[in-house]
Write an enzyme that holds these catalytic residues in place. Structure first.
Site, PDB file in Angstrom:
ATOM      1  N   GLY A  20       0.770  -1.246   0.000  1.00  0.00           N
ATOM      2  CA  GLY A  20       0.000   0.000   0.000  1.00  0.00           C
ATOM      3  C   GLY A  20       0.798   1.292   0.000  1.00  0.00           C
ATOM      4  O   GLY A  20       0.270   2.344   0.346  1.00  0.00           O
ATOM      5  N   MET A  95      -3.682  -7.335  -7.294  1.00  0.00           N
ATOM      6  CA  MET A  95      -3.175  -8.515  -7.994  1.00  0.00           C
ATOM      7  C   MET A  95      -4.266  -9.332  -8.693  1.00  0.00           C
ATOM      8  O   MET A  95      -4.103 -10.532  -8.906  1.00  0.00           O
ATOM      9  CB  MET A  95      -2.396  -9.410  -7.015  1.00  0.00           C
ATOM     10  CG  MET A  95      -1.205  -8.711  -6.387  1.00  0.00           C
ATOM     11  SD  MET A  95      -0.038  -8.083  -7.618  1.00  0.00           S
ATOM     12  CE  MET A  95       0.756  -9.618  -8.086  1.00  0.00           C
ATOM     13  N   ILE A  97      -7.057  -9.336 -12.099  1.00  0.00           N
ATOM     14  CA  ILE A  97      -7.349  -8.678 -13.377  1.00  0.00           C
ATOM     15  C   ILE A  97      -8.850  -8.400 -13.436  1.00  0.00           C
ATOM     16  O   ILE A  97      -9.666  -9.309 -13.211  1.00  0.00           O
ATOM     17  CB  ILE A  97      -6.892  -9.560 -14.552  1.00  0.00           C
ATOM     18  CG1 ILE A  97      -5.358  -9.678 -14.488  1.00  0.00           C
ATOM     19  CG2 ILE A  97      -7.333  -8.964 -15.888  1.00  0.00           C
ATOM     20  CD1 ILE A  97      -4.756 -10.594 -15.522  1.00  0.00           C
ATOM     21  N   ASN A 112      -3.729   2.456 -13.614  1.00  0.00           N
ATOM     22  CA  ASN A 112      -2.894   1.459 -12.928  1.00  0.00           C
ATOM     23  C   ASN A 112      -1.460   1.959 -12.942  1.00  0.00           C
ATOM     24  O   ASN A 112      -1.091   2.759 -13.804  1.00  0.00           O
ATOM     25  CB  ASN A 112      -2.982   0.121 -13.670  1.00  0.00           C
ATOM     26  CG  ASN A 112      -2.142  -0.958 -13.005  1.00  0.00           C
ATOM     27  OD1 ASN A 112      -2.090  -1.057 -11.766  1.00  0.00           O
ATOM     28  ND2 ASN A 112      -1.455  -1.762 -13.800  1.00  0.00           N
ATOM     29  N   HIS A 114       2.492   0.507 -13.081  1.00  0.00           N
ATOM     30  CA  HIS A 114       3.255  -0.712 -13.391  1.00  0.00           C
ATOM     31  C   HIS A 114       4.751  -0.407 -13.277  1.00  0.00           C
ATOM     32  O   HIS A 114       5.208   0.625 -13.779  1.00  0.00           O
ATOM     33  CB  HIS A 114       2.898  -1.190 -14.808  1.00  0.00           C
ATOM     34  CG  HIS A 114       3.560  -2.478 -15.153  1.00  0.00           C
ATOM     35  ND1 HIS A 114       3.133  -3.689 -14.641  1.00  0.00           N
ATOM     36  CD2 HIS A 114       4.646  -2.756 -15.914  1.00  0.00           C
ATOM     37  CE1 HIS A 114       3.922  -4.642 -15.097  1.00  0.00           C
ATOM     38  NE2 HIS A 114       4.847  -4.110 -15.872  1.00  0.00           N
ATOM     39  N   GLU A 179       7.647   5.566  -8.257  1.00  0.00           N
ATOM     40  CA  GLU A 179       6.212   5.256  -8.402  1.00  0.00           C
ATOM     41  C   GLU A 179       5.384   6.133  -7.470  1.00  0.00           C
ATOM     42  O   GLU A 179       4.388   6.731  -7.865  1.00  0.00           O
ATOM     43  CB  GLU A 179       5.927   3.791  -8.035  1.00  0.00           C
ATOM     44  CG  GLU A 179       6.435   2.775  -9.012  1.00  0.00           C
ATOM     45  CD  GLU A 179       5.989   1.374  -8.616  1.00  0.00           C
ATOM     46  OE1 GLU A 179       4.855   1.193  -8.152  1.00  0.00           O
ATOM     47  OE2 GLU A 179       6.788   0.439  -8.767  1.00  0.00           O
TER      48      GLU A 179
HETATM   49  C1  GRF Z   1       4.102  -1.568  -7.198  1.00  0.00           C
HETATM   50  O1  GRF Z   1       5.415  -1.876  -7.578  1.00  0.00           O
HETATM   51  C2  GRF Z   1       3.220  -1.416  -8.415  1.00  0.00           C
HETATM   52  O2  GRF Z   1       3.877  -0.886  -9.516  1.00  0.00           O
HETATM   53  C3  GRF Z   1       2.827  -2.845  -8.703  1.00  0.00           C
HETATM   54  O3  GRF Z   1       2.650  -3.417  -7.423  1.00  0.00           O
HETATM   55  C4  GRF Z   1       3.438  -2.715  -6.470  1.00  0.00           C
HETATM   56  C5  GRF Z   1       2.511  -2.228  -5.380  1.00  0.00           C
HETATM   57  O4  GRF Z   1       3.205  -1.616  -4.318  1.00  0.00           O
HETATM   58  N1  GRF Z   1       1.675  -2.900  -9.554  1.00  0.00           N
HETATM   59  P1  GRF Z   1       2.418  -0.912  -3.141  1.00  0.00           P
HETATM   60  O5  GRF Z   1       1.460  -1.934  -2.569  1.00  0.00           O
HETATM   61  O6  GRF Z   1       1.710   0.286  -3.684  1.00  0.00           O
HETATM   62  O7  GRF Z   1       3.481  -0.535  -2.134  1.00  0.00           O
END
Ligand code: GRF
Length: 195
Positions: A20, A95, A97, A112, A114, A179
């Site tokens: 999260g 996780m 789809i 989303n 990635h 991110e």
């Molecule tokens: C991140 O690396 C995101 O890009 C991928 O899953 C991870 C989630 O991390 N889809 P978090 O739960 O937001 O810390």
């Protein structure tokens, strides 16, 4: 949409499955005066997701959805989204789809994040694959969600250099920091472009 301080803010639901950190950074950003959105709902398919704590701390409603039966799970999700008048969805480490049904009901309203420079390295284990290919750069991408995996229109992307001594853990940590920075920015940029 709700009116806050005379301004319209989009009501967002964030979907998570684990840590999260992106949820945390999106919540932090949403509290800024100039944020065009608020986080109204958190959905998780994992009762033990650490990210739930960020919802609790910030008094955001959250729901666990049991995914044993996907059809049923998505029906429950849709009901929650409608009940809480959600305008927009952000997947943040979710996780599962989403089926066409939800994607079409929120067409061009699901983002989303990635951990790669899409269209390269769609799917799982991106950092491992990037290292194996001796890439000089990797990064992260915020994109719209369509019915194909990691394939919707790119909204924001940022490069991260792969260092000589990087391993999966060190690289994933550096990418995650980026991110956390770009996800809220991308949401703001995209929302402002459609409002
Ligand atoms: C991140 O690396 C995101 O890009 C991928 O899953 C991870 C989630 O991390 N889809 P978090 O739960 O937001 O810390």
């Amino acid at each position: 949409m709700v009116k806050l301080n005379g301004k319209k803010k989009l009501r967002i639901s964030v979907f998570i499955s684990g840590r999260g950190s992106n949820l945390k950074s999106i919540i932090k950003f949403s509290k800024k005066k100039n944020s065009p959105f608020k986080i109204s709902l958190v959905i998780t398919n994992n009762k033990k997701a650490h990210g739930i704590n960020f919802a609790k701390k910030n008094k955001i409603k959250y729901f666990f959805i049991n995914y044993k039966n996907k059809n049923k799970a998505e029906k429950q999700i849709k009901a929650k989204l409608y009940k809480h008048q959600i305008d927009f969805i952000c997947l943040a480490g979710f996780m599962k789809i989403l089926s066409k049904n939800i994607v079409n009901s929120y067409k061009d309203r699901i983002l989303n994040i990635h951990p790669s420079l899409l269209p390269k390295y769609k799917g799982l284990n991106t950092h491992q694959r990037v290292l194996k290919k001796n890439e000089k750069f990797t990064g992260c991408t915020v994109h719209l969600v369509n019915s194909q995996l990691d394939s919707g229109k790119i909204i924001l992307q940022k490069k991260v250099r792969v260092l000589k001594n990087d391993n999966e853990l060190s690289l994933s940590k550096r990418v995650l920091k980026v991110e956390n920075l770009i996800y809220p920015e991308a949401i703001k940029k995209y929302i402002n472009s459609i409002l």
